[in-house]
Design a protein around this motif. Structure first.
Motif, short mmCIF file in Angstrom:
data_model
loop_
_atom_site.label_atom_id
_atom_site.label_comp_id
_atom_site.label_asym_id
_atom_site.label_seq_id
_atom_site.Cartn_x
_atom_site.Cartn_y
_atom_site.Cartn_z
N VAL A 183 2.47 -3.16 0.25
CA VAL A 183 2.24 -3.24 1.70
C VAL A 183 1.40 -4.45 2.07
O VAL A 183 1.64 -5.10 3.10
CB VAL A 183 1.62 -1.93 2.22
N SER A 184 0.42 -4.81 1.23
CA SER A 184 -0.46 -5.94 1.56
C SER A 184 0.30 -7.27 1.66
O SER A 184 -0.17 -8.22 2.29
CB SER A 184 -1.60 -6.07 0.54
N ALA A 185 1.50 -7.33 1.05
CA ALA A 185 2.31 -8.54 1.11
C ALA A 185 3.04 -8.67 2.45
O ALA A 185 3.65 -9.70 2.74
CB ALA A 185 3.32 -8.56 -0.04
N PHE A 186 3.01 -7.60 3.25
CA PHE A 186 3.79 -7.58 4.49
C PHE A 186 2.94 -7.51 5.76
O PHE A 186 3.47 -7.30 6.84
CB PHE A 186 4.75 -6.38 4.47
N ILE A 187 1.62 -7.70 5.63
CA ILE A 187 0.75 -7.57 6.80
C ILE A 187 1.11 -8.60 7.87
O ILE A 187 1.17 -8.29 9.06
CB ILE A 187 -0.75 -7.68 6.40
N GLY A 188 1.38 -9.84 7.46
CA GLY A 188 1.80 -10.88 8.41
C GLY A 188 3.08 -10.49 9.14
O GLY A 188 3.19 -10.64 10.36
N TRP A 189 4.06 -9.98 8.38
CA TRP A 189 5.34 -9.56 8.97
C TRP A 189 5.13 -8.39 9.93
O TRP A 189 5.68 -8.38 11.04
CB TRP A 189 6.32 -9.19 7.85
N ILE A 190 4.33 -7.41 9.53
CA ILE A 190 4.06 -6.24 10.39
C ILE A 190 3.44 -6.70 11.71
O ILE A 190 3.88 -6.29 12.79
CB ILE A 190 3.13 -5.23 9.66
#
Length: 199
Positions: A183-190
């Motif tokens: 999940v930490s790899a997707f914070i920007g996308w979220i």
């Protein structure tokens, strides 16, 4: 990719399907829109994440609470024990439980995961940067039906949504960790999806 859903619903707070009227605090909300990651790869399951826009607000009460998102690109140390939950199979061939179950699993280093998964697969396994591994203990694992479910780790008294159940070889096999979306790899996308769509 944006996918419109007509008849998909999310049920929150229901942890016991044996009860006639469900768990206290359980709520059902319609999914208005599904935002699938633009680089999702259904072959490798890289970027195995989506966001759901619900058609209403979830009421926080008994059995319904929030989980924190991790900081961007944070990783947890191998050996840290975290908790996965779901209604998935209780063994490789079932049965399906009627109450939410949980398992406590250790985070596994990328190198160890690649070595252990390659020991049981015919194709060469390359761990995507957006994934990590946990588990590898006999009889202690996520399983079929848990996909997309949460792996949470406790940090400073708070629970963080560290991973989403993605895939694995069998369930609960000794020395065969499962693969989770990081999940930490997707914070920007979220944050981008939320801001662009005024969510």
């Amino acid at each position: 990719m944006v996918r419109m859903q007509e008849t998909t619903y999310v049920r929150v707070g229901d942890h016991d399907l044996t009860r006639k009227y469900g768990s206290p605090g359980a709520q059902t909300l319609k999914v208005l829109t599904t935002y699938i990651h633009h680089n999702h790869n259904s072959q490798t399951l890289d970027n195995d994440i989506a966001l759901l826009k619900l058609g209403g607000k979830v009421e926080l009460k008994e059995g319904v609470c929030l989980v924190c998102l991790p900081a961007r690109d944070v990783s947890h140390a191998p050996g840290k024990r975290c908790t996965v939950t779901g209604y998935g199979y209780m063994g490789e061939t079932g049965p399906i439980p009627l109450r939410v179950r949980e398992a406590e699993l250790p985070i596994v280093s990328d190198a160890e995961c690649i070595r252990k998964v390659n020991a049981v697969t015919e194709k060469i396994f390359i761990l995507p940067a957006s994934s990590f591994c946990a588990g590898g203990e006999e009889g202690n694992d996520a399983c079929q039906g848990d996909g997309g479910g949460p792996l949470v780790c406790q940090d400073d008294g708070f629970y963080e949504l560290v991973g989403l159940v993605s895939w694995g070889f069998g369930c609960g096999r000794q020395d065969v960790p499962g693969v989770y979306a990081k999940v930490s790899a997707f914070i920007g996308w979220i944050n981008q999806i939320i801001s662009v769509n005024n969510l």
